[in-house]
Scaffold this motif. Structure first.
Motif, mmCIF file in Angstrom:
data_model
loop_
_atom_site.group_PDB
_atom_site.id
_atom_site.type_symbol
_atom_site.label_atom_id
_atom_site.label_comp_id
_atom_site.label_asym_id
_atom_site.label_seq_id
_atom_site.Cartn_x
_atom_site.Cartn_y
_atom_site.Cartn_z
ATOM 1 N N LEU A 152 0.557 -1.202 -0.131
ATOM 2 C CA LEU A 152 0.062 0.136 -0.322
ATOM 3 C C LEU A 152 0.742 1.476 0.203
ATOM 4 C CD1 LEU A 152 -2.600 -0.837 2.745
ATOM 5 C CD2 LEU A 152 -3.064 -0.411 0.403
ATOM 6 N N LYS A 153 2.424 1.520 0.764
ATOM 7 C CA LYS A 153 2.927 2.661 0.477
ATOM 8 C C LYS A 153 3.269 2.645 -1.136
ATOM 9 C CE LYS A 153 3.890 5.333 3.844
ATOM 10 N NZ LYS A 153 2.985 6.210 4.613
ATOM 11 N N HIS A 154 3.836 1.549 -1.135
ATOM 12 C CA HIS A 154 4.253 1.664 -2.092
ATOM 13 C C HIS A 154 3.768 1.995 -3.027
ATOM 14 C CE1 HIS A 154 6.603 0.247 -6.244
ATOM 15 N NE2 HIS A 154 5.431 -0.428 -6.320
ATOM 16 N N ALA A 155 2.283 1.500 -3.446
ATOM 17 C CA ALA A 155 1.321 2.266 -4.021
ATOM 18 C C ALA A 155 1.108 3.858 -4.265
ATOM 19 C CB ALA A 155 -0.236 1.942 -4.124
ATOM 20 N N HIS A 156 1.543 4.279 -2.271
ATOM 21 C CA HIS A 156 0.832 6.012 -1.983
ATOM 22 C C HIS A 156 2.325 6.479 -2.991
ATOM 23 C CE1 HIS A 156 0.972 9.033 1.179
ATOM 24 N NE2 HIS A 156 1.879 8.280 1.465
ATOM 25 N N TRP A 157 3.647 5.959 -3.029
ATOM 26 C CA TRP A 157 4.504 6.604 -3.491
ATOM 27 C C TRP A 157 4.403 6.559 -4.994
ATOM 28 C CZ3 TRP A 157 8.250 2.839 -0.300
ATOM 29 C CH2 TRP A 157 7.481 3.568 1.477
ATOM 30 N N ASN A 158 3.798 6.132 -5.386
ATOM 31 C CA ASN A 158 3.793 5.110 -7.174
ATOM 32 C C ASN A 158 2.909 5.776 -8.328
ATOM 33 O OD1 ASN A 158 5.939 4.610 -8.414
ATOM 34 N ND2 ASN A 158 5.892 2.922 -6.251
ATOM 35 N N VAL A 178 -6.147 9.331 -4.223
ATOM 36 C CA VAL A 178 -5.529 8.294 -3.899
ATOM 37 C C VAL A 178 -4.963 8.709 -3.062
ATOM 38 C CG1 VAL A 178 -4.904 6.025 -5.414
ATOM 39 C CG2 VAL A 178 -6.358 7.643 -6.085
ATOM 40 N N HIS A 179 -3.563 9.083 -3.538
ATOM 41 C CA HIS A 179 -2.466 9.572 -1.925
ATOM 42 C C HIS A 179 -2.927 9.336 -1.110
ATOM 43 C CE1 HIS A 179 1.506 10.795 -1.197
ATOM 44 N NE2 HIS A 179 1.381 11.553 -0.963
ATOM 45 N N GLU A 180 -3.663 10.089 -0.691
ATOM 46 C CA GLU A 180 -4.592 10.017 0.879
ATOM 47 C C GLU A 180 -5.204 9.204 1.204
ATOM 48 O OE1 GLU A 180 -5.653 14.317 0.919
ATOM 49 O OE2 GLU A 180 -3.076 15.199 1.181
ATOM 50 N N LEU A 192 -4.598 6.360 1.208
ATOM 51 C CA LEU A 192 -3.645 5.204 1.507
ATOM 52 C C LEU A 192 -3.239 4.986 3.138
ATOM 53 C CD1 LEU A 192 -2.307 3.903 -2.302
ATOM 54 C CD2 LEU A 192 -4.263 2.217 -0.971
ATOM 55 N N ASP A 193 -2.796 6.099 2.758
ATOM 56 C CA ASP A 193 -2.218 6.118 4.028
ATOM 57 C C ASP A 193 -2.739 5.533 5.204
ATOM 58 O OD1 ASP A 193 0.525 6.807 4.259
ATOM 59 O OD2 ASP A 193 0.641 9.430 4.282
ATOM 60 N N PRO A 194 -4.642 6.023 5.630
ATOM 61 C CA PRO A 194 -5.058 5.763 6.929
ATOM 62 C C PRO A 194 -5.405 4.019 6.650
ATOM 63 C CG PRO A 194 -6.182 8.184 5.850
ATOM 64 C CD PRO A 194 -5.274 7.437 5.277
HETATM 65 FE FE FE2 Z 1 3.519 10.133 2.105
#
Ligand code: FE2
Length: 194
Positions: free
Chosen positions: A46-52, A61-63, A65-67
């Motif tokens: 999920l973090k990888h997707a957040h960055w990519n 979408v970026h935001e 994923l973090d929660p």
């Molecule tokens: Fe971040």
């Protein structure tokens, strides 16, 4: 399997929780070990997707994923500590994860938001189905562990629903219906959008 058993001897304490046979407690911990790997893998993915993620819907979408990552990390901690409570040493190293997991690494790098959403929907499919199987298996031995996994599965299903809302049309159809791989789901999701 032989290597796993010999390793298990070093990782198992001489006890488990009260009221459970020691073999049963350790068997439950063994089931949980694979859930620990799955959730550790999920939070990294999920973090990888957040960055990519890239594209017009980037920030949403970026935001979003973090929660989910925070909650999955909390679930990882609960699983690992349940394993320890049951008298087994939890395996949390990346090497053990890669050596013991039964699934492939996430297959998308930089990609449009809808492609990551579609691929992550596939990832959640696998994690949730395996969590449900673990509920069934552990439920025969340990209702406390079953309860932990049941709560986590409800959360995971809700996170998947967040993703699926991007892929669903007004008729309730998923644009990725029938896809069986992350890449094919990504392609289907992207094609439907344009
Ligand atoms: Fe971040």
């Amino acid at each position: 399997m032989a290597a796993k058993n010999s390793k298990a001897k070093d990782t198992q304490a001489k006890y488990t929780v009260p009221g459970l046979e020691i073999e049963d407690g350790h068997r439950v911990a063994e089931i949980l070990q694979m859930r620990l790997h799955a959730l550790n893998d999920l939070q990294l993915t999920l973090k990888h997707a957040h960055w990519n993620v890239v594209g017009p819907n980037f920030i949403g979408v970026h935001e979003m994923l973090d929660p989910q990552i925070d909650e999955v990390r909390a679930a990882v901690d609960v699983i690992a500590e349940r394993i320890a409570t049951l008298g087994v040493s939890p395996g949390g190293t990346p090497g053990a994860l890669v050596a013991e997991r039964t699934w492939d690494d996430y297959s998308l790098g930089r990609a449009d938001t809808i492609e990551h959403i579609a691929a992550l929907d596939q990832v959640y499919d696998g994690v949730i189905a395996d969590h449900r199987n673990a509920i069934e298996e552990t439920g025969k031995l340990d209702p406390i562990t079953e309860d932990i996994l049941t709560g986590q599965t409800g959360d995971l299903e809700q996170f998947q629903w967040f993703l699926r809302s991007f892929l669903t049309n007004a008729a309730g159809e998923l644009s990725t219906a029938g896809a069986t791989t992350e890449k094919s789901a990504a392609k289907q999701g992207a094609a439907k959008k344009s």
